[in-house]
Design a protein around this motif. Sequence first.
Motif, PDB file in Angstrom:
ATOM      1  N   THR A 194      33.900  40.583  37.895  1.00 46.38           N
ATOM      2  CA  THR A 194      35.137  41.073  37.302  1.00 46.38           C
ATOM      3  C   THR A 194      36.213  41.187  38.371  1.00 46.38           C
ATOM      4  N   LEU A 195      35.845  41.639  39.556  1.00 48.72           N
ATOM      5  CA  LEU A 195      36.794  41.790  40.657  1.00 48.72           C
ATOM      6  C   LEU A 195      37.463  40.464  40.983  1.00 48.72           C
ATOM      7  N   VAL A 196      36.681  39.423  41.199  1.00 47.00           N
ATOM      8  CA  VAL A 196      37.241  38.118  41.562  1.00 47.00           C
ATOM      9  C   VAL A 196      38.074  37.557  40.415  1.00 47.00           C
ATOM     10  N   SER A 197      37.587  37.660  39.194  1.00 49.68           N
ATOM     11  CA  SER A 197      38.354  37.114  38.072  1.00 49.68           C
ATOM     12  C   SER A 197      39.667  37.875  37.897  1.00 49.68           C
ATOM     13  N   ARG A 198      39.655  39.169  38.091  1.00 43.35           N
ATOM     14  CA  ARG A 198      40.877  39.982  37.998  1.00 43.35           C
ATOM     15  C   ARG A 198      41.891  39.550  39.055  1.00 43.35           C
ATOM     16  N   LEU A 199      41.447  39.407  40.292  1.00 40.98           N
ATOM     17  CA  LEU A 199      42.356  39.021  41.372  1.00 40.98           C
ATOM     18  C   LEU A 199      42.818  37.571  41.209  1.00 40.98           C
ATOM     19  N   ALA A 200      41.945  36.696  40.726  1.00 41.32           N
ATOM     20  CA  ALA A 200      42.333  35.305  40.492  1.00 41.32           C
ATOM     21  C   ALA A 200      43.431  35.235  39.431  1.00 41.32           C
ATOM     22  N   ALA A 201      43.323  36.057  38.403  1.00 36.31           N
ATOM     23  CA  ALA A 201      44.365  36.085  37.371  1.00 36.31           C
ATOM     24  C   ALA A 201      45.688  36.583  37.953  1.00 36.31           C
ATOM     25  N   ARG A 202      45.620  37.573  38.841  1.00 35.22           N
ATOM     26  CA  ARG A 202      46.851  38.109  39.440  1.00 35.22           C
ATOM     27  C   ARG A 202      47.582  37.085  40.278  1.00 35.22           C
ATOM     28  N   VAL A 203      46.853  36.200  40.952  1.00 34.17           N
ATOM     29  CA  VAL A 203      47.506  35.228  41.832  1.00 34.17           C
ATOM     30  C   VAL A 203      47.731  33.873  41.138  1.00 34.17           C
ATOM     31  N   SER A 204      47.303  33.724  39.887  1.00 35.32           N
ATOM     32  CA  SER A 204      47.364  32.424  39.217  1.00 35.32           C
ATOM     33  C   SER A 204      48.769  32.023  38.800  1.00 35.32           C
ATOM     34  N   GLY A 205      49.663  32.948  38.633  1.00 32.43           N
ATOM     35  CA  GLY A 205      51.000  32.601  38.171  1.00 32.43           C
ATOM     36  C   GLY A 205      51.059  32.577  36.663  1.00 32.43           C
ATOM     37  N   GLU A 206      52.287  32.524  36.144  1.00 41.44           N
ATOM     38  CA  GLU A 206      52.491  32.554  34.698  1.00 41.44           C
ATOM     39  C   GLU A 206      51.851  31.344  34.038  1.00 41.44           C
ATOM     40  N   HIS A 207      51.127  31.574  32.959  1.00 46.23           N
ATOM     41  CA  HIS A 207      50.417  30.555  32.191  1.00 46.23           C
ATOM     42  C   HIS A 207      49.358  29.837  33.022  1.00 46.23           C
ATOM     43  N   GLY A 208      48.945  30.412  34.140  1.00 45.93           N
ATOM     44  CA  GLY A 208      48.011  29.739  35.030  1.00 45.93           C
ATOM     45  C   GLY A 208      46.577  30.165  34.825  1.00 45.93           C
ATOM     46  N   VAL A 209      45.690  29.311  35.290  1.00 43.80           N
ATOM     47  CA  VAL A 209      44.261  29.602  35.326  1.00 43.80           C
ATOM     48  C   VAL A 209      43.801  29.322  36.751  1.00 43.80           C
ATOM     49  N   TYR A 210      43.151  30.299  37.355  1.00 43.63           N
ATOM     50  CA  TYR A 210      42.656  30.141  38.727  1.00 43.63           C
ATOM     51  C   TYR A 210      41.145  30.273  38.662  1.00 43.63           C
ATOM     52  N   ASP A 211      40.446  29.222  39.042  1.00 46.58           N
ATOM     53  CA  ASP A 211      38.986  29.188  38.989  1.00 46.58           C
ATOM     54  C   ASP A 211      38.440  29.297  40.410  1.00 46.58           C
ATOM     55  N   VAL A 212      37.687  30.359  40.670  1.00 45.36           N
ATOM     56  CA  VAL A 212      37.110  30.571  41.994  1.00 45.36           C
ATOM     57  C   VAL A 212      35.604  30.328  41.897  1.00 45.36           C
ATOM     58  N   ALA A 213      35.145  29.305  42.585  1.00 38.04           N
ATOM     59  CA  ALA A 213      33.708  29.010  42.607  1.00 38.04           C
ATOM     60  C   ALA A 213      32.971  30.155  43.294  1.00 38.04           C
ATOM     61  N   VAL A 214      31.793  30.483  42.823  1.00 39.80           N
ATOM     62  CA  VAL A 214      31.023  31.596  43.375  1.00 39.80           C
ATOM     63  C   VAL A 214      30.833  31.441  44.882  1.00 39.80           C
ATOM     64  N   SER A 215      30.576  30.224  45.332  1.00 39.66           N
ATOM     65  CA  SER A 215      30.370  30.008  46.769  1.00 39.66           C
ATOM     66  C   SER A 215      31.649  30.196  47.587  1.00 39.66           C
ATOM     67  N   SER A 216      32.812  30.166  46.928  1.00 38.01           N
ATOM     68  CA  SER A 216      34.097  30.309  47.625  1.00 38.01           C
ATOM     69  C   SER A 216      34.695  31.713  47.513  1.00 38.01           C
ATOM     70  N   GLU A 217      34.015  32.625  46.841  1.00 39.72           N
ATOM     71  CA  GLU A 217      34.592  33.946  46.616  1.00 39.72           C
ATOM     72  C   GLU A 217      34.971  34.680  47.910  1.00 39.72           C
ATOM     73  N   PRO A 218      34.126  34.689  48.960  1.00 46.79           N
ATOM     74  CA  PRO A 218      34.544  35.364  50.194  1.00 46.79           C
ATOM     75  C   PRO A 218      35.804  34.733  50.803  1.00 46.79           C
ATOM     76  N   LEU A 219      35.909  33.406  50.742  1.00 51.61           N
ATOM     77  CA  LEU A 219      37.096  32.717  51.258  1.00 51.61           C
ATOM     78  C   LEU A 219      38.329  33.029  50.423  1.00 51.61           C
ATOM     79  N   PHE A 220      38.148  33.209  49.133  1.00 51.98           N
ATOM     80  CA  PHE A 220      39.251  33.553  48.248  1.00 51.98           C
ATOM     81  C   PHE A 220      39.759  34.962  48.543  1.00 51.98           C
TER      82      PHE A 220
END
Length: 186
Positions: free
Chosen positions: A44-70
Motif C-alpha cells: 500500500t505504501l509504494v502504491s500510494r507514493l507511486a500515485a502521488r508522483v504519477s501526475g494527473e491521469h497517470g499510472v505509475y507501476d513500480v516493480a517489486v524488485s525496484s521498490e527500494p530504488l523507487f
Amino acid sequence: GHYYLDLTGTRRLFGRELDTCGRIIREIGETFGLHARAGIGGTTLVSRLAARVSGEHGVYDVAVSSEPLFLAPLGVELLPGVSSRAKRELRDAYNIRRIGELESFTQEQLVGMFGREGITIYRSARNADPNVARDRLAERKTERVLEQSVVVSSESNDDGALRRRFFSAVLGLCTRMREGRVLPGA
C-alpha cells in the motif's frame, strides 16, 4: 479521497494491472468528470507514493524488485503516517531530505530520536508496510489445490439443473477458500 484495490489474482480476468488501472482512470474521468491517478506496487505504501508522483491521469507501476530504488530519492515529506513535526525535524535538525537517507538508521536510533513515531519512520523507509499483500502471500508460499466433484448422470440434460449444480459447487469452493484464507493464483 483515496481508494486502494488489491488486484492480486485478477490478471486472467482483467489483464495487466497497468492496463486495468488505465481503464479505471479513464472510466472515472468519463463517468464522473474527475481527475484520477493510480500507483501500482507490492505494498500500500509504494502504491500510494507511486500515485502521488504519477501526475494527473497517470499510472505509475513500480516493480517489486525496484521498490527500494523507487523510494530512495523521494522526499521524507511523502512518508505517510509521520507527523509534520517529525518530517520538519528530519529535514531541519538532522538534514535528512530523502527516504533513502533513513536506511543508515536502526529502529532503535529512530525511536530514540522520535519516540514511538520512530517505528513508523523506520518501517515506511524500508517499505515494511503492515498492510502488505506481498508479505501475507509470502507467508503462505505453499500452493494449495481445492477440488470439488460434480457427478452428473448421462440422462440429465436439463441445462438449468446443470447450471445450478455447477454454481453450487463453485460457491462451495469459494466458501472453502475464504475459510482457509486461500488466495487465487495468478
